[in-house]
Design an enzyme around this catalytic site. Structure first.
Site, PDB file in Angstrom:
ATOM      1  N   GLY A  46       0.826  -1.201   0.000  1.00  0.00           N
ATOM      2  CA  GLY A  46       0.000   0.000   0.000  1.00  0.00           C
ATOM      3  C   GLY A  46       0.857   1.247   0.000  1.00  0.00           C
ATOM      4  O   GLY A  46       0.528   2.247  -0.641  1.00  0.00           O
ATOM      5  N   ALA A  47       1.980   1.190   0.708  1.00  0.00           N
ATOM      6  CA  ALA A  47       2.912   2.323   0.777  1.00  0.00           C
ATOM      7  C   ALA A  47       4.216   1.812   1.366  1.00  0.00           C
ATOM      8  O   ALA A  47       4.294   0.692   1.887  1.00  0.00           O
ATOM      9  CB  ALA A  47       2.333   3.456   1.626  1.00  0.00           C
ATOM     10  N   MET A  48       5.245   2.658   1.291  1.00  0.00           N
ATOM     11  CA  MET A  48       6.560   2.300   1.834  1.00  0.00           C
ATOM     12  C   MET A  48       7.164   3.522   2.482  1.00  0.00           C
ATOM     13  O   MET A  48       7.202   4.605   1.895  1.00  0.00           O
ATOM     14  CB  MET A  48       7.470   1.776   0.724  1.00  0.00           C
ATOM     15  N   ASN A  65       9.950   5.048   3.099  1.00  0.00           N
ATOM     16  CA  ASN A  65      11.267   5.605   2.833  1.00  0.00           C
ATOM     17  C   ASN A  65      11.369   7.006   3.444  1.00  0.00           C
ATOM     18  O   ASN A  65      10.573   7.885   3.135  1.00  0.00           O
ATOM     19  CB  ASN A  65      11.500   5.717   1.323  1.00  0.00           C
ATOM     20  N   GLU A 105       2.479   5.797   7.537  1.00  0.00           N
ATOM     21  CA  GLU A 105       3.834   5.967   6.986  1.00  0.00           C
ATOM     22  C   GLU A 105       4.583   7.091   7.705  1.00  0.00           C
ATOM     23  O   GLU A 105       5.803   7.013   7.892  1.00  0.00           O
ATOM     24  CB  GLU A 105       3.753   6.245   5.490  1.00  0.00           C
ATOM     25  N   GLU A 109       5.966  -2.065  12.254  1.00  0.00           N
ATOM     26  CA  GLU A 109       4.615  -2.111  11.690  1.00  0.00           C
ATOM     27  C   GLU A 109       3.507  -2.028  12.730  1.00  0.00           C
ATOM     28  O   GLU A 109       2.492  -1.371  12.506  1.00  0.00           O
ATOM     29  CB  GLU A 109       4.450  -3.369  10.831  1.00  0.00           C
TER      30      GLU A 109
END
Length: 847
Positions: free
Chosen positions: A253-255, A257, A288, A310
């Site tokens: 879904g997202a990362m 970074n 995020e 997470e």
């Protein structure tokens, strides 16, 4: 590439001190490869040996301290580095292959305008597909990127950058980060910039999505999130800027970074969406952002502490959105749509503790990005906060950040700071909650007093089926409700009282713990007693018989949305466990879902009713009646919302009614909608709804290739291509099915998202006879496909699994396939999970 083992990582961490990376990427070499030059400076114990990871298309040159290394020594993604000095410099020059499956440097050509875009996905072991590196989370170092790109491209990375001559972009060195967090996004991007609290903000997407980028709402969520995290955390946002890039075909879904968060660009809405979907996007943004502290500032030492990333980001994402945005009921969405992901995962054979043990290599680590690390972990943290209190919790968190900033930490490090802040035995609590697997169950036993009008209640607390004696302590709330006459002659449930209860983990001889709450002793018997009201803990909830009768009569009249969600989820769970007949569940849906005001509850229960109850838990002969019952609920919601009073509920009902349209009359109605480009009384058919309608028409032979081609011409976007792939795979024609099959199993150029879309369209439970012959082929051909990488393995092992075919023959075929020794780890995990769910479905059918 060999998976890095824990032992290898520990040995290399003792040996090396990685000081910096300087990486130049040349993205002008064509569509297949890019060039990467990596310069790594690091310290080591003199005279020792190690290796660096790199996965090139071709390795041109490697030089260690002036010595040229033999490129032929590269084996399985590892380049040996012999005879190290105290101070070392390694230069690696290689051509790297672009990915089409979202792993490493993914390249995508937008069918809307022909423009190309690239973006990295390095976690957890794909950074070596982009540049040479020591790829483990506890070897953090500054990374300085420079990129040569086509002149009309924009390039974004973790740190601030600037464009120089000849399409070259340079970026400042990052703070020390792990290699899995390195990020580069490039292409003819549409960008919007702002600033908040001294932090430069950026939003980026491909040009064809620019008209749909609702930058104002995304920036608003971003600002609110930053403000809340600055209130909660002593450490201010720890990086130089905050870019958010919406990129195509991201597997996740997202990362997170740092400084360059990437999101799947499905979160840019080009069609109408429900408020639940906007809420989900807000939560992902906040999730995020939490990672900038949990994972980026302080990083797990090894992947068994993935939960430190997470679980905390999941918890903080929901909490921040609920506290700071218009989505004040975010925890209701969590309870009904997210938490079941954790419950389901925790009851499969692949379950593991939140703080997993035995993650011996990076291949195994990839399997733990699941409902336990995310949803169960967040639920456990909610329970921890309820037990410690917010003040002690955040005091401990801030001490943890201060002690390990820009470094690495373990679960023990965190538990130490929480213990010091609270004065409580957090280590002991963690042994119960974080080191065990499975789901506890809370039941209520009510005994009548002598006069029959008064009663006392006992909460019975049992452990997971595989660990019955491993009880966990729970701090919960209990709510008592009474039935009263409603304003319009019906009956409604009215809250009598709500009170806290502590459930210790002290089991009796039968393995159960029992508590008699004082508030439920010798009182007029309530009509409904809700355990875990407020959903502060993680447990299955079972109602007494009188409470079940009360919700059957008046569930929809309960004012508190989170309580309703908890009760709906209990009903869902009882169906899965075979304790509530599917017919009774559908009766409950028919009686109370049409009046449900929370769209997340409506979406979740309609989806469960169709995907699980009708398609899996009901025998084929009973499936049409189940689908008709769900369609009837959708029509009731449409009737209630025809005045435009609840567009999100109406949209949810329209979507599900489309999927339930299987009779000739219903299919004909869909054709009329498509002709009119509108649902009577709205909404208009936007691209998303048109593709949903066309998929159902295609599956039932009421639309064909010409209709699909016409719609692609009207909607040539990437999502249009995915919609067409679903429709073509769904066509009830042997030739079309075989063509789809060949695309799935032999087309190596098919992207990860097109592969998934094709898989999603292939099986159609309403026309199961057309694909019955493919079930044996699936299990025979699946193992070879697993070698195409984790993304392909997940798509074929999960999305293409014949989950609708809940029959003993399917179970036997899956078991035979799973017994093979040539399955990759991702494929084995996907297949094992689906087989568990298939067995469960068969058990429910038999009951």
């Amino acid at each position: 590439m060999s998976a890095l083992t824990r032992a290898e990582a520990q040995a290399r961490a003792r040996l090396l001190d990685v000081r910096s990376y300087s990486v130049h990427l040349d993205l002008t070499r064509g569509d297949e490869v890019f060039h990467a030059t990596s310069l790594i400076r690091f310290g080591a114990r003199p005279g020792t040996d190690t290796f660096v990871e790199v996965r090139p298309a071709s390795l041109h040159r490697a030089v260690l301290n002036g010595r040229v290394l033999d490129p032929a020594s590269l084996r399985d993604g590892r380049l040996p580095l012999p005879d190290l000095a105290a101070d070392n410099e390694l230069r690696v020059e290689a051509d790297m292959r672009y990915s089409r499956t979202g792993e490493g440097m993914h390249r995508f050509t937008d069918p809307a305008d022909g423009e190309a875009y690239v973006s990295t996905q390095c976690a957890p072991d794909d950074a070596p597909r982009v540049f040479a590196c020591f790829d483990q989370p506890d070897l953090k170092a500054p990374i300085e990127f420079s990129v040569t790109a086509p002149a009309h491209w924009t390039v974004v990375s973790n740190a601030a950058g600037w464009k120089e001559a000849d399409g070259r972009w340079s970026f400042a060195p990052t703070a020390p980060i792990s290699t899995y967090l390195a990020a580069v996004v490039a292409g003819p991007l549409h960008s919007v910039h702002a600033e908040h609290d001294g932090i430069p903000l950026g939003l980026h997407c491909r040009r064809s999505l620019a008209p749909h980028l609702d930058a104002e709402e995304i920036f608003d969520i971003t600002r609110r999130g930053l403000d809340r995290y600055h209130e909660r955390f002593d450490e201010p946002y720890p990086f130089a800027k905050y870019d958010q890039a919406f990129v195509p075909e991201l597997n996740w879904g997202a990362m997170e970074n740092p400084g360059c968060v990437t999101f799947r660009d499905d979160y840019i809405f080009r069609s109408a969406v429900t408020e639940a979907e906007r809420e989900t996007r807000a939560i992902v943004i906040a999730h995020e952002m939490a990672h900038m502290w949990f994972g980026d500032l302080v990083t797990m030492r090894w992947w068994d502490d993935l939960w430190l990333n997470e679980s905390f980001a999941e918890y903080m994402g929901y909490q921040v959105v609920a506290e700071t945005t218009r989505f004040t009921t975010a925890w209701t969405g969590f309870a009904i749509a997210r938490k079941p992901w954790g419950y389901d995962a925790d009851q499969r054979c692949s379950t593991h503790p939140v703080a997993a043990q035995g993650i011996d290599d990076t291949a195994a680590a990839l399997m733990n990005f699941d409902g336990i690390s995310y949803a169960k972990g967040a639920s456990v943290l909610r329970q921890l906060v309820a037990w410690l209190g917010e003040e002690a919790f955040f005091t401990g968190i801030n001490a943890y950040f201060a002690q390990h900033r820009f470094g690495n930490a373990t679960m023990i490090d965190l538990l130490d700071t929480l213990t010091a802040a609270s004065g409580r035995d957090v280590h002991g609590w963690a042994e119960r909650w974080l080191r065990t697997s499975g789901v506890d169950t809370l039941r209520l036993e009510i005994a009548a007093e002598d006069d029959g009008a008064r009663a006392s209640a006992t909460v019975v607390h049992t452990g997971a089926a595989d660990e019955p004696s491993a009880l966990r302590p729970h701090r919960i709330k209990v709510a008592a409700y009474d039935l009263a006459d409603g304003a319009e002659g019906g009956r409604r449930l009215v809250l009598r009282e709500r009170f806290p209860v502590d459930l210790p983990a002290d089991a009796g001889p039968d393995g159960a713990a029992r508590v008699r709450p004082a508030n439920l002793a010798g009182i007029p018997r309530p009509d409904l007693v809700v355990l875990n009201d407020g959903d502060l803990s993680y447990a299955k909830i079972r109602l007494d018989e009188r409470s079940r009768q009360a919700i059957a009569e008046a569930l929809s009249t309960i004012e508190d949305g989170l309580t309703r969600a908890l009760l709906w989820n209990s009903a869902r769970d009882m169906v899965r466990d075979g304790e509530l007949p599917t017919a009774e569940f559908l009766t409950l849906v028919g009686a109370h879902l049409p009046a449900e005001p929370d769209v997340s509850v409506v979406e979740a229960m309609l989806a469960f009713g169709r995907q699980q109850v009708a398609d899996r838990f009901t025998a084929p002969a009973g499936r049409p009646a189940a689908m008709a019952a769900l369609a009837g609920v959708c029509r009731e919601i449409l009737g209630r919302t025809a005045d435009g009073s609840a567009p999100a509920l109406r949209l949810a009902a329209v979507r599900e009614l489309i999927r339930c349209a299987e009779t000739s009359e219903a299919v004909g109605e869909l054709r009329e909608w498509l002709r009119a480009q509108r649902v009577p009384d709205g909404p208009d058919l936007d691209p998303d709804l048109r593709w949903r309608v066309l998929l159902q028409l295609s599956a039932h032979g009421a639309a064909g290739e010409q209709d699909i081609a016409t719609e692609v011409e009207r909607d040539p976007s990437a999502r249009g291509q995915e919609g067409a792939a679903r429709c073509r795979a769904a066509l009830p024609d042997p030739t079309a099915k075989e063509e789809a099959w060949q695309r799935l199993f032999t087309d190596g150029a098919l992207s990860n998202h097109l592969l998934t879309a094709t898989a999603q369209g292939f099986w159609q439970p309403a026309r199961a006879e057309l694909t019955a012959g493919f079930i044996e082929r699936y299990f025979a051909e699946l193992p070879a496909a697993g070698g195409r990488g984790p993304a392909v393995a997940r798509a074929l092992g999960r999305d293409l699994f014949p989950a609708h075919a809940a029959a003993p023959a399917t179970v036997r075929a899956a078991e035979k396939c799973l017994a093979r020794e040539d399955l990759t780890i991702p494929l084995r995990r996907a297949l094992a999970d689906e087989l568990d769910d298939l067995r469960r479905a068969l058990q429910v059918r038999n009951r």
